[in-house]
Design an enzyme around this catalytic site. Structure first.
Site, PDB file in Angstrom:
ATOM      1  N   ASP A 139       0.867  -1.164   0.000  1.00 52.56           N
ATOM      2  CA  ASP A 139       0.000   0.000   0.000  1.00 52.56           C
ATOM      3  C   ASP A 139       0.914   1.227   0.000  1.00 52.56           C
ATOM      4  OD1 ASP A 139      -2.331   1.674   0.392  1.00 52.56           O
ATOM      5  OD2 ASP A 139      -1.724   1.824   2.486  1.00 52.56           O
TER       6      ASP A 139
ATOM      7  N   ASP B 289      -1.551  -0.912   6.241  1.00 56.14           N
ATOM      8  CA  ASP B 289      -1.713  -0.399   7.598  1.00 56.14           C
ATOM      9  C   ASP B 289      -3.110   0.097   7.915  1.00 56.14           C
ATOM     10  OD1 ASP B 289      -1.616   1.883   5.920  1.00 56.14           O
ATOM     11  OD2 ASP B 289      -1.008   3.125   7.630  1.00 56.14           O
TER      12      ASP B 289
ATOM     13  N   ASP C  69      -6.939  -1.634   3.719  1.00 61.32           N
ATOM     14  CA  ASP C  69      -6.048  -2.738   3.340  1.00 61.32           C
ATOM     15  C   ASP C  69      -6.470  -4.070   3.953  1.00 61.32           C
ATOM     16  OD1 ASP C  69      -4.318  -0.870   2.043  1.00 61.32           O
ATOM     17  OD2 ASP C  69      -3.424  -0.385   3.985  1.00 61.32           O
TER      18      ASP C  69
END
Length: 595
Positions: free
Chosen positions: A174, A379, A383
């Site tokens: 990410d 995080d 996600d």
């Protein structure tokens, strides 16, 4: 109705809040940062986006196929085979002895009893080939490996995660909060015209003064930048804000206008080619740029952006050197994603931008269908679906609770280098498991023929059941000791070019032995020293200071090993720790405590 700025980073990952006006859609759970707005609820309860994310996470977690326990499978086949071999060993020797093919002198120790003579060979085969070593090869190594991971700031949720990690072929990152800090900062200040003659901080001082009363995230970022530089921010007059465009005010008697292109044109400012080129260049770098005009003349450009973490570049390079494909999948816009990818050496074809949480999950699934073993690093709540769907989900420690719960590993220290260390450790552990299996198989391949009496007709030596039991025990002990040797694992150092440098096993053993010897000596001193003498006498105080001074590390903190207060768990940095840069037992002590 109404207009405001909405922080949607929990869903999209976009670090800069978006501006919404009447007719735009907003998502439940996101944060309204500015004005009051009235919204119509179109999806509630089980239809809301947050509930959908939670349901998808649960489905992804349940859909993970259980990993086959190879050791149990081997042992399941091995045991009946050994019993069969033992039976035939007994049968062959018994038939040979009964029919006179075995000299009587060979059976003197058994009182010339063919049944006992043959039975001892069969029993030895059963005892020496006990599959204990095979059964211990995997769980002991996994147990020690997860402990070493925890000591190095990586919480590994069970042996399955560790086992799957060594097979990873593709890593997905990410962007916001993972490769980047997730906090926009001022990155560029460009002056034009009259502003080029001003002192260094004049443009920022004027801009911060005008943005002082603004609630827009970019304005607050500029104000923080000025305060952090120690710039005094004066008050202004006639402050006005126009949502979606910019602000204006009167600063020291002159009109100041700050905002985007449309706002400049609306206030009769001419955007020169030089200014336009500078704006375009900054925007291509994924930055948010605003213009500043004084008395209808554009005098500067300020740009803010989300910054890369200092270890992001070396982490991606190290993963490439481990032979892994690295992807960037983010909800941020394509321009920003491409620029971040170029900075960390991720090819453009491995960049997917402007995707929702469901899209991240579909990308993971797509790669899995192509035969890739996927690790997802993230995080945020956005996600969590992909973390649960991936073969290995890795959550950074500063992430949300939802992401941490969905992940298979958690990086406690929020350091991306730990991604490389986790994958390196998993490979190291499973190399040890393979060596354990090889040793156990070689032992059985050599021990079973010896116990069956293959060498007896030639050398007249055999393996009695008692010695067969002892050798079986030694085999199990050797496998356990091999697994315990994983404690000497030293996390590799990652250089700027991504190269991994790991301390030798010999140095690790010497370092560990010195630490154990020091602790045992401290415990012995404490046991033989009277309590009153420990705390009140000159020698006791001197010993205490000596112990502390030896435990002093480079960060100015101490680890109490002999005297003083009861130690507490904390993060310990430096070579004095058993596993190097790791988690250990220690206590913070100031210099006054040593007096």
């Amino acid at each position: 109705f109404g207009s405001s700025n909405i922080d949607q980073s929990m869903i999209t990952g976009e670090p800069v809040p978006i501006e919404v006006v009447k007719g735009d859609e907003v998502m439940g759970g996101t944060i309204n940062q500015k004005n009051m707005i009235t919204v119509r609820s179109q999806k509630v309860g089980g239809d809301s986006l947050i509930t959908q994310i939670m349901r998808l996470v649960q489905e992804a977690q349940m859909s993970k196929a259980p990993i086959q326990e190879y050791a149990d499978k081997i042992a399941g086949i091995f045991a009946p085979c050994v019993l069969t071999m033992a039976f035939f060993t007994f049968l062959i020797w018994f038939i040979a002895a009964e029919n006179g093919f075995v000299p009587e002198v060979w059976m003197n120790d058994e009182g010339d009893d063919p049944l006992l003579f043959a039975l001892l060979f069969g029993i030895s085969v059963v005892v020496v080939s006990c599959p204990c070593a095979l059964g211990l090869a995997t769980p002991t190594a996994v147990m020690v490996g997860t402990g070493v991971g925890a000591a190095n700031g990586m919480l590994i949720k069970g042996g399955k995660a560790l086992e799957r990690s060594h097979e990873v072929s593709t890593v997905i990152f990410d962007k916001t909060g993972t490769l980047t800090t997730g906090k926009p900062v001022l990155t560029d200040e460009i002056s034009f015209g009259i502003a080029r003659k001003w002192d260094t901080n004049a443009l920022l001082r004027m801009t911060a003064a005008c943005e002082k009363w603004s609630e827009h995230p970019i304005g607050q970022t500029l104000l923080r930048a000025a305060i952090n530089k120690g710039i005094s921010v004066p008050d202004v007059e006639e402050f006005e804000v126009t949502p979606g465009r910019g602000v204006s005010c009167v600063y020291e008697g002159s009109k100041i206008v700050i905002g985007n292109r449309a706002w400049m044109v609306h206030n009769n400012n001419i955007i020169s080619q030089e200014v336009e080129n500078a704006m375009t260049k900054l925007e291509r770098q994924g930055k948010t740029a605003i213009m500043v005009s004084l008395a209808s003349e554009i005098i500067g450009i300020l740009a803010v952006s989300d910054q890369l973490k200092k270890e992001s570049i070396s982490t991606v390079r190290a993963l490439h050197k481990l032979g892994l494909n690295v992807w960037l999948v983010t909800g941020d816009n394509k321009r920003t994603a491409s620029f971040i990818a170029s900075q960390v050496s991720i090819p453009e074809r491995f960049v997917v931008a402007e995707v929702m949480p469901e899209g991240k999950k579909e990308k993971v699934r797509e790669l899995q269908l192509m035969g890739e073993v996927v690790a997802m690093i993230g995080d945020g709540i956005n996600d969590s679906i992909a973390l649960a769907k991936a073969d290995v989900g890795i959550a950074v420690g500063a992430g949300t609770q939802v992401a941490i719960e969905a992940a298979d590993m958690v990086l406690v220290r929020n350091n991306l280098h730990d991604v490389v260390v986790a994958l390196h450790l998993s490979r190291y552990v499973f190399a040890r498991i393979r060596s354990n299996f090889i040793w156990a198989m070689i032992y059985n391949l050599c021990g079973i023929p010896f116990a069956a009496g293959v060498l007896f007709p030639i050398f007249h030596i055999r393996l009695p059941p008692s010695f067969a039991g002892l050798s079986m025990t030694m085999s199990s002990i050797s496998v356990v000791m091999s697994s315990l040797a994983l404690r000497f694992y030293r996390r590799p150092e990652i250089s700027e070019d991504g190269s991994l440098k790991q301390a030798s096993a010999f140095k690790a053993i010497v370092h560990w032995t010195k630490g154990i010897a020091g602790r045992r000596a401290s415990e012995a001193i404490e046991l033989i020293t009277p309590k009153s003498f420990r705390h009140s006498s000159f020698i006791g105080n001197l010993s205490r200071q000596s112990s502390m001074s030896q435990s002093h590390n480079q960060n100015g903190s101490y680890k109490i090993s002999v005297f003083g207060r009861r130690p507490s768990y904390r993060k310990v940095q430096g070579e004095n720790d058993e596993f190097g840069d790791a988690w250990g037992i220690g206590d913070q002590i100031d210099e006054e405590t040593l007096q």
